[in-house]
Motif scaffolding. Structure first.
Motif, PDB file in Angstrom:
ATOM      1  N   TRP A 222       0.829  -1.203   0.000  1.00 46.36           N
ATOM      2  CA  TRP A 222       0.000   0.000   0.000  1.00 46.36           C
ATOM      3  C   TRP A 222       0.868   1.259   0.000  1.00 46.36           C
ATOM      4  CZ3 TRP A 222      -2.371   2.956   4.506  1.00 46.36           C
ATOM      5  CH2 TRP A 222      -3.349   3.840   4.050  1.00 46.36           C
ATOM      6  N   HIS A 223       1.886   1.301   0.863  1.00 47.57           N
ATOM      7  CA  HIS A 223       2.815   2.432   0.843  1.00 47.57           C
ATOM      8  C   HIS A 223       3.826   2.332  -0.288  1.00 47.57           C
ATOM      9  CE1 HIS A 223       2.062   3.170   5.433  1.00 47.57           C
ATOM     10  NE2 HIS A 223       1.144   3.738   4.681  1.00 47.57           N
ATOM     11  N   ASP A 224       3.852   1.186  -0.972  1.00 47.52           N
ATOM     12  CA  ASP A 224       4.739   0.954  -2.122  1.00 47.52           C
ATOM     13  C   ASP A 224       6.204   1.186  -1.781  1.00 47.52           C
ATOM     14  OD1 ASP A 224       5.296   0.268  -4.800  1.00 47.52           O
ATOM     15  OD2 ASP A 224       5.393   2.394  -5.367  1.00 47.52           O
ATOM     16  N   LEU A 225       6.639   0.728  -0.626  1.00 44.69           N
ATOM     17  CA  LEU A 225       7.993   1.012  -0.171  1.00 44.69           C
ATOM     18  C   LEU A 225       9.024   0.106  -0.820  1.00 44.69           C
ATOM     19  CD1 LEU A 225       7.233   1.601   3.604  1.00 44.69           C
ATOM     20  CD2 LEU A 225       7.780   3.319   1.879  1.00 44.69           C
ATOM     21  N   GLU A 226      10.148   0.719  -1.133  1.00 49.19           N
ATOM     22  CA  GLU A 226      11.305   0.015  -1.686  1.00 49.19           C
ATOM     23  C   GLU A 226      12.481   0.212  -0.734  1.00 49.19           C
ATOM     24  OE1 GLU A 226      11.107  -1.734  -4.362  1.00 49.19           O
ATOM     25  OE2 GLU A 226       9.351  -0.964  -5.468  1.00 49.19           O
ATOM     26  N   ASP A 227      13.495  -0.584  -0.910  1.00 45.85           N
ATOM     27  CA  ASP A 227      14.700  -0.451  -0.102  1.00 45.85           C
ATOM     28  C   ASP A 227      15.272   0.966  -0.246  1.00 45.85           C
ATOM     29  OD1 ASP A 227      16.713  -1.975   1.544  1.00 45.85           O
ATOM     30  OD2 ASP A 227      18.036  -1.193  -0.023  1.00 45.85           O
ATOM     31  N   GLY A 228      15.507   1.621   0.865  1.00 47.05           N
ATOM     32  CA  GLY A 228      16.083   2.967   0.838  1.00 47.05           C
ATOM     33  C   GLY A 228      15.067   4.092   0.865  1.00 47.05           C
ATOM     34  N   ASP A 229      13.789   3.802   0.745  1.00 46.70           N
ATOM     35  CA  ASP A 229      12.773   4.855   0.835  1.00 46.70           C
ATOM     36  C   ASP A 229      12.783   5.491   2.226  1.00 46.70           C
ATOM     37  OD1 ASP A 229      11.508   5.196  -1.625  1.00 46.70           O
ATOM     38  OD2 ASP A 229      10.247   3.431  -1.359  1.00 46.70           O
ATOM     39  N   ILE A 230      12.345   6.746   2.276  1.00 44.02           N
ATOM     40  CA  ILE A 230      12.161   7.449   3.555  1.00 44.02           C
ATOM     41  C   ILE A 230      10.678   7.724   3.689  1.00 44.02           C
ATOM     42  CG2 ILE A 230      12.742   9.485   4.918  1.00 44.02           C
ATOM     43  CD1 ILE A 230      15.322   9.724   3.317  1.00 44.02           C
ATOM     44  N   HIS A 231      10.051   7.033   4.626  1.00 43.31           N
ATOM     45  CA  HIS A 231       8.592   7.096   4.747  1.00 43.31           C
ATOM     46  C   HIS A 231       8.164   7.892   5.975  1.00 43.31           C
ATOM     47  CE1 HIS A 231       4.396   6.002   4.449  1.00 43.31           C
ATOM     48  NE2 HIS A 231       4.419   5.774   5.753  1.00 43.31           N
ATOM     49  N   LEU A 232       7.178   8.773   5.769  1.00 40.51           N
ATOM     50  CA  LEU A 232       6.599   9.563   6.847  1.00 40.51           C
ATOM     51  C   LEU A 232       5.108   9.278   6.971  1.00 40.51           C
ATOM     52  CD1 LEU A 232       6.378  11.848   8.955  1.00 40.51           C
ATOM     53  CD2 LEU A 232       6.298  13.485   7.067  1.00 40.51           C
ATOM     54  N   GLY A 249       5.753  -2.742   9.054  1.00 42.79           N
ATOM     55  CA  GLY A 249       5.761  -2.916   7.603  1.00 42.79           C
ATOM     56  C   GLY A 249       6.854  -2.135   6.912  1.00 42.79           C
ATOM     57  N   GLN A 250       7.180  -0.955   7.440  1.00 40.88           N
ATOM     58  CA  GLN A 250       8.204  -0.120   6.807  1.00 40.88           C
ATOM     59  C   GLN A 250       9.579  -0.790   6.908  1.00 40.88           C
ATOM     60  OE1 GLN A 250       5.685   1.062   8.888  1.00 40.88           O
ATOM     61  NE2 GLN A 250       4.661   1.520   6.948  1.00 40.88           N
ATOM     62  N   TRP A 251       9.910  -1.324   8.078  1.00 42.93           N
ATOM     63  CA  TRP A 251      11.199  -1.990   8.236  1.00 42.93           C
ATOM     64  C   TRP A 251      11.241  -3.305   7.467  1.00 42.93           C
ATOM     65  CZ3 TRP A 251      12.503  -1.154  14.167  1.00 42.93           C
ATOM     66  CH2 TRP A 251      12.910   0.183  14.335  1.00 42.93           C
ATOM     67  N   MET A 252      10.137  -4.038   7.420  1.00 44.81           N
ATOM     68  CA  MET A 252      10.113  -5.278   6.647  1.00 44.81           C
ATOM     69  C   MET A 252      10.312  -5.008   5.162  1.00 44.81           C
ATOM     70  SD  MET A 252       7.257  -7.758   8.428  1.00 44.81           S
ATOM     71  CE  MET A 252       5.963  -6.556   8.706  1.00 44.81           C
ATOM     72  N   ALA A 253       9.884  -3.831   4.695  1.00 45.74           N
ATOM     73  CA  ALA A 253      10.021  -3.478   3.281  1.00 45.74           C
ATOM     74  C   ALA A 253      11.385  -2.862   2.958  1.00 45.74           C
ATOM     75  CB  ALA A 253       8.912  -2.504   2.884  1.00 45.74           C
ATOM     76  N   GLY A 254      12.225  -2.633   3.978  1.00 47.02           N
ATOM     77  CA  GLY A 254      13.552  -2.082   3.737  1.00 47.02           C
ATOM     78  C   GLY A 254      13.632  -0.573   3.787  1.00 47.02           C
ATOM     79  N   ALA A 255      12.565   0.071   4.229  1.00 48.72           N
ATOM     80  CA  ALA A 255      12.535   1.532   4.245  1.00 48.72           C
ATOM     81  C   ALA A 255      13.047   2.085   5.565  1.00 48.72           C
ATOM     82  CB  ALA A 255      11.110   2.026   4.005  1.00 48.72           C
ATOM     83  N   LYS A 279      13.701  15.141   2.118  1.00 52.86           N
ATOM     84  CA  LYS A 279      13.551  14.302   0.924  1.00 52.86           C
ATOM     85  C   LYS A 279      12.654  13.095   1.171  1.00 52.86           C
ATOM     86  CE  LYS A 279      16.470  17.033  -1.122  1.00 52.86           C
ATOM     87  NZ  LYS A 279      15.922  18.093  -2.044  1.00 52.86           N
ATOM     88  N   ILE A 280      11.481  13.357   1.745  1.00 54.28           N
ATOM     89  CA  ILE A 280      10.513  12.291   1.999  1.00 54.28           C
ATOM     90  C   ILE A 280      10.077  11.695   0.664  1.00 54.28           C
ATOM     91  CG2 ILE A 280       8.239  11.753   2.964  1.00 54.28           C
ATOM     92  CD1 ILE A 280      10.441  12.497   5.024  1.00 54.28           C
ATOM     93  N   THR A 281      10.081  10.364   0.585  1.00 51.64           N
ATOM     94  CA  THR A 281       9.719   9.700  -0.674  1.00 51.64           C
ATOM     95  C   THR A 281       8.289   9.169  -0.667  1.00 51.64           C
ATOM     96  OG1 THR A 281      10.598   7.577   0.098  1.00 51.64           O
ATOM     97  CG2 THR A 281      12.102   9.013  -1.111  1.00 51.64           C
ATOM     98  N   THR A 282       7.795   8.766   0.509  1.00 51.57           N
ATOM     99  CA  THR A 282       6.419   8.268   0.599  1.00 51.57           C
ATOM    100  C   THR A 282       5.777   8.845   1.853  1.00 51.57           C
ATOM    101  OG1 THR A 282       7.173   6.265   1.722  1.00 51.57           O
ATOM    102  CG2 THR A 282       6.882   6.126  -0.665  1.00 51.57           C
ATOM    103  N   PHE A 283       4.471   9.109   1.762  1.00 50.34           N
ATOM    104  CA  PHE A 283       3.805   9.886   2.821  1.00 50.34           C
ATOM    105  C   PHE A 283       2.414   9.343   3.046  1.00 50.34           C
ATOM    106  CE2 PHE A 283       1.242  13.859   3.750  1.00 50.34           C
ATOM    107  CZ  PHE A 283       1.680  14.003   5.058  1.00 50.34           C
TER     108      PHE A 283
END
Length: 545
Positions: A222-232, A249-255, A279-283
């Motif tokens: 749902w958040h479409d997180l990839e390794d290295g993303d910065i999620h807020l 979920g964020q840590w499991m996705a590598g973010a 430089k937030i990538t997903t919000f």
């Protein structure tokens, strides 16, 4: 253990995706301890603007030290521990430490009063509180009424009498806390969240150690997180939404989890600057936040790093969806769930969003819309969102802790009854209507408050709106709107007519508010949810005899 795949469509997603939880799963041991110690886990910006980065080694070691130190103080598997930590970095350490022990954290909001604290401590059988120094005075005031409360841990400030200093306590623990034969996992109780309490005393929603595994769907897909993303995700840590968007979920996705620990009044311009600077990538934020953001001059902020945005918690109105898409060339992807669940209905990046729809059922959640007799309703008709539970459902709560009768009221036979109403369109998209108690019955029509509220807040004059039913001898109920106006607008008969006409243009004519009441603020729970019941009760009390 958790691998993200790409999907070409919703149908492909349903055919190939199956949420699963590994055997003997404990997030602290099986996820945290397996992550690269040198990788950035969390970026924290405090209210003064100080930015700190923490790697996974930091959390691996501090959670082990704290777990050992707490066990030395008598904390055991099954103990219930209240946490009041705002968005402080220590929240993650404490949660992870308690997962190692099997003690149950009860994340709690910072707005709890003395009465709230004593009530919850006694109701939940809480034996320890870990909190920021700003909360200590309220705890001390409540403590004489809390017989079972025997351990108090204070973070920051001069340590109060009867309190242990967090840093000093943690320093006494060893940095290694290996898994044992008694380490909790899977079906063991893991965490308790208090529900919002819009209709009475909050319930204790208990999830097991399998719960975090279901949030891989939240973070990776749902958040479409990839390794290295910065999620807020903007949520405070006192609510279940924080672990939806700031943790598992964020840590499991590598973010990397980004945390803005602001205090006081929310300032949309400040948030936009924080997002640009870091430089937030997903919000992810509730629609109310997006409504404030699109009122700003978005061209002033460099949000070029931002690539994916989600929203949940209330209805998203069309005007905000389109304003955000126009500004950033990206849609907002809605989702739906409860404290009792994880993500159960959503729109994902491989789907074309319909503004205002919460999306389609997530694989692993067998959902039907049912009438009061337990029959599935036809397409286009309203029904209660119900989840089939004849088989285990990963992410669904275990029970209302210590309250089997309340659990049995919602887990009936093969179904869990959410108490929320929706209808499905011809494409299978769900459209949320509100709580069953909030529906308005007027002249034979059944009207959900969210659609009318969404229309009202689309007008520049309206900041917030709560729609309720007002008793009426002719129609049964009238649609009433309680409205908070934007700066520069004043209540008037002319404005009321303008807003009524505006709603009629956006919805079916019978849905417009025949009564509009202007207020400076809406009654809300401490989680920020509108207390429509309180508005209804006040209206009933003011009716002529």
């Amino acid at each position: 253990m958790f691998t993200k795949e790409e999907y070409s469509s919703y149908e492909d997603f349903c055919a190939r995706y199956k949420p699963e939880c590994p055997e003997n799963f404990n997030f602290s041991y099986d996820v945290l301890d397996a992550l690269d110690p040198k990788k950035t886990a969390l970026i924290h910006v405090d209210d003064a603007g100080t930015r700190r980065e923490y790697d996974f080694k930091f959390f691996q070691e501090t959670s082990s030290r704290l777990a050992n130190a707490l066990m030395a103080k008598g904390v055991r598997k099954g103990d219930r521990i209240m946490l009041v930590l705002y968005r402080r970095m220590e929240y993650w350490t404490v949660m992870l430490a308690l997962h190692r022990i099997g003690a149950l954290p009860i994340p709690s909001p910072s707005l709890l009063t003395k009465k709230d604290i004593s009530q919850r401590v006694n109701y939940a059988g809480i034996s320890a509180i870990i909190c920021e120094d700003s909360i200590c005075e309220r705890v001390d005031e409540a403590k004489p009424d809390c017989d079972g409360l025997n351990l108090l841990v204070q973070i920051d400030g001069t340590t109060n009498d009867g309190w242990l200093d967090y840093e000093e306590l943690m320093a006494t623990g060893d940095a290694s806390c290996p898994r044992t034969a008694d380490t909790p996992c899977n079906d063991d109780p893991m965490v308790i969240f208090f529900s919002s309490g819009t209709t009475g005393l909050p319930k204790m929603v208990m999830h097991t150690f399998a719960y975090p595994a279901s949030h891989f769907t939240t973070g990776a897909l749902w958040h479409d997180l990839e390794d290295g993303d910065i999620h807020l995700t903007l949520s405070e840590t006192g609510w279940a939404k924080s672990v939806w968007g700031k943790f598992y979920g964020q840590w499991m996705a590598g973010a990397t989890v980004f945390v803005w620990d602001f205090r006081g009044k929310f300032e949309p311009a400040h948030l936009l600057q924080i997002m640009a600077d870091n430089k937030i990538t997903t919000f992810c934020a509730p629609p109310t936040v997006y409504r404030f953001l699109v009122r700003e001059d978005l061209s002033k902020y460099d949000l070029s790093a931002l690539r994916h945005c989600t929203t949940a918690g209330e209805l998203l109105n069309d005007s905000v969806f389109h304003a955000w898409k126009k500004a950033f060339n990206m849609p907002l992807y809605e989702g739906y769930g409860q404290t009792e669940t994880t993500l159960q209905v959503a729109t994902f990046k491989f789907m074309e969003p319909k503004p205002g729809s919460i999306g389609k059922p997530v694989p692993g959640w067998d959902i039907a819309l049912m009438d009061e007799e337990g029959n599935e309703v036809p397409q286009g008709e309203e029904g209660e969102i119900c989840i089939r539970i004849d088989k285990p459902v990963l992410g669904l709560f275990d029970s209302y802790m210590d309250e089997p009768e309340k659990t049995a009221n919602v887990k009936c036979g093969d179904w869990y009854h959410t108490g929320d109403k929706a209808w499905a369109d011809e494409d299978g998209f769900f459209w949320f209507m509100g709580r069953t108690d909030d529906l308005i019955k007027s002249s034979g029509y059944r009207i959900g408050p969210f659609e009318v509220e969404s229309a009202l807040v689309a007008h520049d004059a309206v900041i917030e709106a709560a729609v309720t039913g007002l008793p009426d001898e002719v129609r049964g109920q009238l649609v009433k709107a309680t409205v908070v106006l934007a700066p520069g607008y004043e209540p008037s008969e002319e404005l009321t007519k303008t807003l009524q006409a505006f709603v009629r243009d956006l919805t079916a004519p019978y849905k417009y508010p025949r009564v509009i009441d202007y207020v400076t603020e809406l009654p809300k729970t401490i989680s920020g949810k509108i207390k429509r019941k309180e508005i209804r009760e006040a209206d009933l009390a003011n009716l002529p005899n």
